[in-house]
Write an enzyme that holds these catalytic residues in place. Structure first.
Site, PDB file in Angstrom:
ATOM      1  N   LYS A  10      49.510  64.418 -21.895  1.00 40.67           N
ATOM      2  CA  LYS A  10      50.112  63.400 -22.520  1.00 40.67           C
ATOM      3  C   LYS A  10      49.030  62.987 -23.928  1.00 40.67           C
ATOM      4  O   LYS A  10      48.056  63.235 -23.930  1.00 40.67           O
ATOM      5  CB  LYS A  10      50.664  62.338 -21.710  1.00 40.67           C
ATOM      6  CG  LYS A  10      51.776  62.642 -20.962  1.00 40.67           C
ATOM      7  CD  LYS A  10      52.210  61.561 -20.147  1.00 40.67           C
ATOM      8  CE  LYS A  10      53.418  61.704 -19.163  1.00 40.67           C
ATOM      9  NZ  LYS A  10      53.862  60.624 -18.646  1.00 40.67           N
ATOM     10  N   PHE A  58      62.091  50.994 -19.820  1.00 43.38           N
ATOM     11  CA  PHE A  58      60.797  51.674 -20.446  1.00 43.38           C
ATOM     12  C   PHE A  58      60.972  52.734 -21.481  1.00 43.38           C
ATOM     13  O   PHE A  58      60.216  53.217 -22.009  1.00 43.38           O
ATOM     14  CB  PHE A  58      59.926  52.026 -19.169  1.00 43.38           C
ATOM     15  CG  PHE A  58      60.268  52.922 -18.520  1.00 43.38           C
ATOM     16  CD1 PHE A  58      60.407  54.654 -18.642  1.00 43.38           C
ATOM     17  CD2 PHE A  58      60.978  52.746 -17.349  1.00 43.38           C
ATOM     18  CE1 PHE A  58      60.753  55.526 -17.925  1.00 43.38           C
ATOM     19  CE2 PHE A  58      61.250  53.678 -16.319  1.00 43.38           C
ATOM     20  CZ  PHE A  58      61.390  55.047 -16.702  1.00 43.38           C
ATOM     21  N   ARG A  86      52.387  67.530  -8.102  1.00 42.89           N
ATOM     22  CA  ARG A  86      52.564  66.157  -7.905  1.00 42.89           C
ATOM     23  C   ARG A  86      51.439  65.386  -7.182  1.00 42.89           C
ATOM     24  O   ARG A  86      51.043  64.362  -7.279  1.00 42.89           O
ATOM     25  CB  ARG A  86      53.899  65.991  -7.503  1.00 42.89           C
ATOM     26  CG  ARG A  86      54.627  66.523  -8.340  1.00 42.89           C
ATOM     27  CD  ARG A  86      55.243  65.632  -9.462  1.00 42.89           C
ATOM     28  NE  ARG A  86      55.468  64.236  -9.324  1.00 42.89           N
ATOM     29  CZ  ARG A  86      56.185  63.356 -10.087  1.00 42.89           C
ATOM     30  NH1 ARG A  86      56.576  63.929 -11.169  1.00 42.89           N
ATOM     31  NH2 ARG A  86      56.208  62.057  -9.855  1.00 42.89           N
ATOM     32  N   THR A  92      52.875  57.653 -10.272  1.00 39.43           N
ATOM     33  CA  THR A  92      53.164  57.228 -11.769  1.00 39.43           C
ATOM     34  C   THR A  92      52.296  56.274 -12.057  1.00 39.43           C
ATOM     35  O   THR A  92      51.705  56.096 -13.298  1.00 39.43           O
ATOM     36  CB  THR A  92      54.586  56.930 -11.847  1.00 39.43           C
ATOM     37  OG1 THR A  92      55.558  57.939 -11.264  1.00 39.43           O
ATOM     38  CG2 THR A  92      54.956  56.722 -13.333  1.00 39.43           C
ATOM     39  N   ARG A 103      45.559  60.979 -12.070  1.00 38.75           N
ATOM     40  CA  ARG A 103      45.941  59.589 -12.760  1.00 38.75           C
ATOM     41  C   ARG A 103      45.058  58.458 -12.300  1.00 38.75           C
ATOM     42  O   ARG A 103      44.879  57.402 -13.180  1.00 38.75           O
ATOM     43  CB  ARG A 103      47.500  59.340 -12.547  1.00 38.75           C
ATOM     44  CG  ARG A 103      48.318  59.954 -13.279  1.00 38.75           C
ATOM     45  CD  ARG A 103      49.695  59.883 -12.844  1.00 38.75           C
ATOM     46  NE  ARG A 103      50.634  60.622 -13.687  1.00 38.75           N
ATOM     47  CZ  ARG A 103      51.848  60.760 -13.522  1.00 38.75           C
ATOM     48  NH1 ARG A 103      52.432  60.404 -12.093  1.00 38.75           N
ATOM     49  NH2 ARG A 103      52.871  61.185 -14.349  1.00 38.75           N
ATOM     50  N   ASN A 113      49.844  57.458 -18.500  1.00 36.22           N
ATOM     51  CA  ASN A 113      49.288  58.036 -17.350  1.00 36.22           C
ATOM     52  C   ASN A 113      48.976  59.399 -17.249  1.00 36.22           C
ATOM     53  O   ASN A 113      48.931  60.350 -16.495  1.00 36.22           O
ATOM     54  CB  ASN A 113      50.135  57.751 -16.242  1.00 36.22           C
ATOM     55  CG  ASN A 113      51.654  58.397 -16.461  1.00 36.22           C
ATOM     56  OD1 ASN A 113      51.639  59.045 -17.269  1.00 36.22           O
ATOM     57  ND2 ASN A 113      52.523  58.204 -15.581  1.00 36.22           N
TER      58      ASN A 113
HETATM   59  P1  IDP Z   1      56.408  60.468 -13.312  1.00 37.01           P
HETATM   60  O1  IDP Z   1      55.866  61.019 -14.873  1.00 37.01           O
HETATM   61  O2  IDP Z   1      55.485  60.351 -12.358  1.00 37.01           O
HETATM   62  O3  IDP Z   1      57.426  61.722 -12.811  1.00 37.01           O
HETATM   63  P2  IDP Z   1      59.058  59.156 -14.152  1.00 37.01           P
HETATM   64  O4  IDP Z   1      59.580  58.068 -13.204  1.00 37.01           O
HETATM   65  O5  IDP Z   1      59.621  60.410 -14.357  1.00 37.01           O
HETATM   66  O6  IDP Z   1      57.555  59.349 -13.487  1.00 37.01           O
HETATM   67  O7  IDP Z   1      58.847  58.445 -15.596  1.00 37.01           O
HETATM   68  C1  IDP Z   1      58.435  59.374 -16.479  1.00 37.01           C
HETATM   69  C2  IDP Z   1      57.479  58.687 -17.468  1.00 37.01           C
HETATM   70  O8  IDP Z   1      57.833  57.304 -17.859  1.00 37.01           O
HETATM   71  C3  IDP Z   1      56.014  58.224 -16.569  1.00 37.01           C
HETATM   72  O9  IDP Z   1      55.101  59.271 -16.504  1.00 37.01           O
HETATM   73  C4  IDP Z   1      55.550  57.145 -17.579  1.00 37.01           C
HETATM   74  O10 IDP Z   1      54.867  57.602 -18.663  1.00 37.01           O
HETATM   75  C5  IDP Z   1      56.655  56.379 -17.993  1.00 37.01           C
HETATM   76  N1  IDP Z   1      56.963  55.227 -17.096  1.00 37.01           N
HETATM   77  C6  IDP Z   1      57.776  55.273 -15.808  1.00 37.01           C
HETATM   78  N2  IDP Z   1      58.229  54.242 -15.367  1.00 37.01           N
HETATM   79  C7  IDP Z   1      57.708  53.276 -15.956  1.00 37.01           C
HETATM   80  C8  IDP Z   1      57.561  51.979 -16.059  1.00 37.01           C
HETATM   81  O11 IDP Z   1      57.758  51.188 -15.112  1.00 37.01           O
HETATM   82  N3  IDP Z   1      56.889  51.233 -17.059  1.00 37.01           N
HETATM   83  C9  IDP Z   1      56.278  51.775 -18.011  1.00 37.01           C
HETATM   84  N4  IDP Z   1      56.382  53.350 -18.164  1.00 37.01           N
HETATM   85  C10 IDP Z   1      56.737  54.053 -17.271  1.00 37.01           C
HETATM   86 MG    MG Z   2      59.255  62.480 -13.657  1.00 33.40          MG
END
Ligand code: IDP
Ligand code: MG
Length: 143
Positions: A10, A58, A86, A92, A103, A113
């Site tokens: 990212k 978000f 994963r 996350t 991460r 992240n």
């Molecule tokens: P993942 O990347 O671990 O699969 P997802 O729930 O698919 O997580 O969310 C996609 C991306 O959105 C995350 O990697 C992060 O950059 C952002 N994100 C997810 N949840 C939050 C949050 O609660 N606050 C801020 N950013 C978030």
């Molecule tokens: Mg995801």
């Protein structure tokens, strides 16, 4: 079972000069890099990629972050690729990520992240197709 997944280094990973370190961890974990490029997402492509999160609190910040600079999508191959990747990247929220995960090592917060990983075999194939055309993959791998 699928043997493919999509990673994205990212914009924070690129800005922090961590491309090499993160790819080293990925390769040392046994993943083969089958296609890689550097691109800058547009708001439209970022919204399409993260469509499943449309409307979440978000979402707008996520699109601003993902379009804030170049990122590096990588098509990866390994047995049990989705699940193993994963595990390698961790939760996350880096505060909740296991020791030694990418991460945990490098991410600043739940938004920034460092790396994306597909969450299912079905999504892995869709996400790879989002960044790499069939023609391109054929040309790269000669298959
Ligand atoms: P993942 O990347 O671990 O699969 P997802 O729930 O698919 O997580 O969310 C996609 C991306 O959105 C995350 O990697 C992060 O950059 C952002 N994100 C997810 N949840 C939050 C949050 O609660 N606050 C801020 N950013 C978030
Ligand atoms: Mg995801």
């Amino acid at each position: 079972m699928n043997n493919k997944t999509l990673a994205i280094l990212k914009p924070d990973c690129v800005k922090k000069n961590l491309i090499g370190k993160v790819i080293t961890l990925i390769q040392e974990a046994g993943f083969k890099v089958s296609a890689i490029k550097m691109i800058k997402l547009t708001p439209e492509t970022a919204k399409g990629f993260y469509e499943v999160h449309t409307g979440k609190f978000f979402f707008n910040d996520l699109i601003a972050y993902m379009t804030s600079g170049p990122c590096v999508p990588i098509a990866l191959e390994k047995e049990n690729a989705v699940e193993d990747f994963r595990k390698l990247i961790g939760a996350t929220d880096p505060a909740k990520a296991a020791e030694g995960t990418i991460r945990k090592l490098y991410a600043d917060n739940m938004q920034e992240n460092i790396v994306h990983g597909s969450d299912s075999d079905e999504n892995a194939l869709k996400e790879i197709a989002h960044f790499f055309s069939r023609k391109e993959l054929l040309e790269i791998n000669g298959l």
